[in-house]
Scaffold this motif. Sequence first.
Motif, PDB file in Angstrom:
ATOM      1  N   SER A  83     108.398 -36.479  20.361  1.00  0.00           N
ATOM      2  CA  SER A  83     109.312 -36.860  21.431  1.00  0.00           C
ATOM      3  C   SER A  83     110.572 -35.995  21.241  1.00  0.00           C
ATOM      4  CB  SER A  83     109.606 -38.366  21.385  1.00  0.00           C
ATOM      5  OG  SER A  83     110.110 -38.817  22.617  1.00  0.00           O
ATOM      6  N   HIS A  84     111.752 -36.547  21.429  1.00  0.00           N
ATOM      7  CA  HIS A  84     112.960 -35.712  21.369  1.00  0.00           C
ATOM      8  C   HIS A  84     114.127 -36.418  20.690  1.00  0.00           C
ATOM      9  CE1 HIS A  84     114.867 -38.067  24.656  1.00  0.00           C
ATOM     10  NE2 HIS A  84     113.612 -38.285  24.988  1.00  0.00           N
ATOM     11  N   LEU A  85     114.986 -35.643  20.020  1.00  0.00           N
ATOM     12  CA  LEU A  85     116.153 -36.217  19.333  1.00  0.00           C
ATOM     13  C   LEU A  85     117.453 -36.003  20.100  1.00  0.00           C
ATOM     14  CD1 LEU A  85     115.417 -35.351  15.571  1.00  0.00           C
ATOM     15  CD2 LEU A  85     115.116 -37.547  16.748  1.00  0.00           C
ATOM     16  N   TYR A  94     117.266 -45.482  21.208  1.00  0.00           N
ATOM     17  CA  TYR A  94     115.797 -45.510  21.097  1.00  0.00           C
ATOM     18  C   TYR A  94     115.107 -44.383  21.864  1.00  0.00           C
ATOM     19  CZ  TYR A  94     116.797 -50.209  19.424  1.00  0.00           C
ATOM     20  OH  TYR A  94     117.287 -51.272  18.719  1.00  0.00           O
ATOM     21  N   ASP A  95     115.707 -43.974  22.967  1.00  0.00           N
ATOM     22  CA  ASP A  95     115.111 -42.983  23.869  1.00  0.00           C
ATOM     23  C   ASP A  95     114.853 -41.673  23.117  1.00  0.00           C
ATOM     24  OD1 ASP A  95     114.503 -41.134  25.825  1.00  0.00           O
ATOM     25  OD2 ASP A  95     116.248 -41.561  27.083  1.00  0.00           O
ATOM     26  N   GLY A  96     113.599 -41.352  22.880  1.00  0.00           N
ATOM     27  CA  GLY A  96     113.246 -40.120  22.183  1.00  0.00           C
ATOM     28  C   GLY A  96     113.202 -40.283  20.682  1.00  0.00           C
ATOM     29  N   ALA A  97     114.283 -40.831  20.106  1.00  0.00           N
ATOM     30  CA  ALA A  97     114.386 -40.947  18.648  1.00  0.00           C
ATOM     31  C   ALA A  97     113.249 -41.784  18.062  1.00  0.00           C
ATOM     32  CB  ALA A  97     115.736 -41.563  18.276  1.00  0.00           C
ATOM     33  N   ASP A 128     115.881 -30.175  23.965  1.00  0.00           N
ATOM     34  CA  ASP A 128     116.438 -30.399  25.312  1.00  0.00           C
ATOM     35  C   ASP A 128     115.490 -31.089  26.286  1.00  0.00           C
ATOM     36  OD1 ASP A 128     118.497 -30.232  27.300  1.00  0.00           O
ATOM     37  OD2 ASP A 128     117.490 -28.500  28.171  1.00  0.00           O
ATOM     38  N   GLU A 129     114.975 -32.242  25.902  1.00  0.00           N
ATOM     39  CA  GLU A 129     114.150 -33.008  26.847  1.00  0.00           C
ATOM     40  C   GLU A 129     114.997 -33.507  28.002  1.00  0.00           C
ATOM     41  OE1 GLU A 129     112.162 -36.461  28.697  1.00  0.00           O
ATOM     42  OE2 GLU A 129     114.101 -36.414  27.712  1.00  0.00           O
ATOM     43  N   GLU A 130     116.217 -33.960  27.669  1.00  0.00           N
ATOM     44  CA  GLU A 130     117.020 -34.682  28.659  1.00  0.00           C
ATOM     45  C   GLU A 130     117.644 -33.797  29.730  1.00  0.00           C
ATOM     46  OE1 GLU A 130     116.956 -37.713  29.074  1.00  0.00           O
ATOM     47  OE2 GLU A 130     116.725 -38.818  27.200  1.00  0.00           O
ATOM     48  N   GLY A 131     117.646 -32.496  29.517  1.00  0.00           N
ATOM     49  CA  GLY A 131     118.127 -31.633  30.587  1.00  0.00           C
ATOM     50  C   GLY A 131     119.614 -31.348  30.581  1.00  0.00           C
ATOM     51  N   LEU A 191     105.082 -41.820  21.624  1.00  0.00           N
ATOM     52  CA  LEU A 191     105.560 -43.206  21.704  1.00  0.00           C
ATOM     53  C   LEU A 191     106.964 -43.164  22.291  1.00  0.00           C
ATOM     54  CD1 LEU A 191     105.633 -46.275  20.968  1.00  0.00           C
ATOM     55  CD2 LEU A 191     106.503 -45.578  18.721  1.00  0.00           C
ATOM     56  N   HIS A 192     107.240 -44.045  23.266  1.00  0.00           N
ATOM     57  CA  HIS A 192     108.546 -44.031  23.928  1.00  0.00           C
ATOM     58  C   HIS A 192     108.857 -45.444  24.408  1.00  0.00           C
ATOM     59  CE1 HIS A 192     111.845 -42.488  26.420  1.00  0.00           C
ATOM     60  NE2 HIS A 192     111.658 -41.312  25.859  1.00  0.00           N
ATOM     61  N   ILE A 193     110.132 -45.753  24.520  1.00  0.00           N
ATOM     62  CA  ILE A 193     110.501 -47.026  25.148  1.00  0.00           C
ATOM     63  C   ILE A 193     110.215 -46.911  26.646  1.00  0.00           C
ATOM     64  CG2 ILE A 193     112.202 -47.710  23.431  1.00  0.00           C
ATOM     65  CD1 ILE A 193     114.358 -46.600  25.473  1.00  0.00           C
TER      66      ILE A 193
HETATM   67 ZN   LIG Z   1     113.140 -39.832  26.425  1.00  0.00          ZN
END
Ligand SMILES: [Zn+2]
Length: 412
Positions: A83-85, A94-97, A128-131, A191-193
């Motif tokens: 996922s992404h940090l 939680y998002d990504g981490a 840079d997942e979040e853009g 795995l993601h929220i």
């Molecule tokens: Zn995310």
Amino acid sequence: MDTKIQINSLRLKRDFDVLSAIGADEFGGVDRPTFSAAHLAVREWFRQRILQDGLEFSLDGAGNHSAILRSRQAQAKTLLLGSHLDSVPHGGRYDGALGVLAALEVLRTIQEANLSLPVHLEAIDFTDEEGTLYGLLGSAALAGLLEPEALLAPRGGRAALLEGLQRAGLSEEGFYQARREPDSLAGYLELHIEQGPCLEQAGVQIGVVTTIVRITSYRLTFLGRADHAGTTPMLDRLDAAQGACAFTLQARQMVLERFSSCVVNVGEMHFSPGAFNIVPGSASLALEFRAPDETTFASLEASLMELAQSAAENYGLKLEREFLGRHHPTPMHETAQQAIQRAAGSSGLSWLSLPSGAGHDAQSLAQICPAGMIFVPSVEGASHSGREYTHWEDCVNGANVLLQAALSLAAV
Ligand SMILES: [Zn+2]
């Protein structure tokens, strides 16, 4: 396959707490936009953690960080978990981490259990997942989806991209070297929220993502005639605001009644000339809608356009449509979905299948290998804010499902 091994929840929690403190903000969340000081710090922490765990560390040209647990079979394919940090500005913990740390924990668990798998396992943190700079940058590079023209005009601006790359010691050329051969990959699991309220409302522990819905956006402009607001009789007006507002209200009603799997949003509206005493001559609005599959998508789009046309005609207005882009829905792979369902079932967890309304790195990976996503409940559906919260028990359940699904896919 040994279905009894479980991740070490205390070790995962310790990592999660340390990670949550890096870039922690005053709202209870984290502020780690791509290549900010906090993001660079979290990347360095991840690198150190991987080395302490005795795993192989790898950094590709796109800045994707990985922990690798090699198979004894040198020619084995790689099963990616990740996922992404990075975070949005003032995002949640939680998002990504959660996905990155759970992936790392899965590798450690399998390493400790001394399991010999026919695939290499790789826990990856995508850039840079979040853009902040581009969006899904690292995963798009890995999947070979980056277009040179797109990097010339990224959504965060060209200057920010170049500055960021420099701060992180990366180069644009490197992004093209990060591309992997589809043949080298056994699959991808994330795995993601959930970032929405469905699982919590249903009282279900695990979500099996069917598809990542994608988006179409339009600017619609209703054109009437600017007139004196005091002297023009009501019935003689060509009031652009009426058409735009009627459309907005009817679009919501139509989606509720006929497109229950979809969402529509009018996120902005602008009247011109825009004064107390002038009947609006034009009204433009920003329209975005999302659907889970191509058929529903096409039907929703056609219905919304018809609705806009009839709303315009009802008020004697003309309609202009500017198409601003479409992203196709990305289905998750059947094999991956089944592996997740089995993993949840064999762990005694309740699950349901659902689409993802938000974008994820899995949509890049789905272009080149079997990809699947596991969701865990978000309390009150909150995300991209300090209110983002997932019960720790749900995080642990998700990590264990990731472990079992990975073992199941590895055995295929
Ligand atoms: Zn995310």
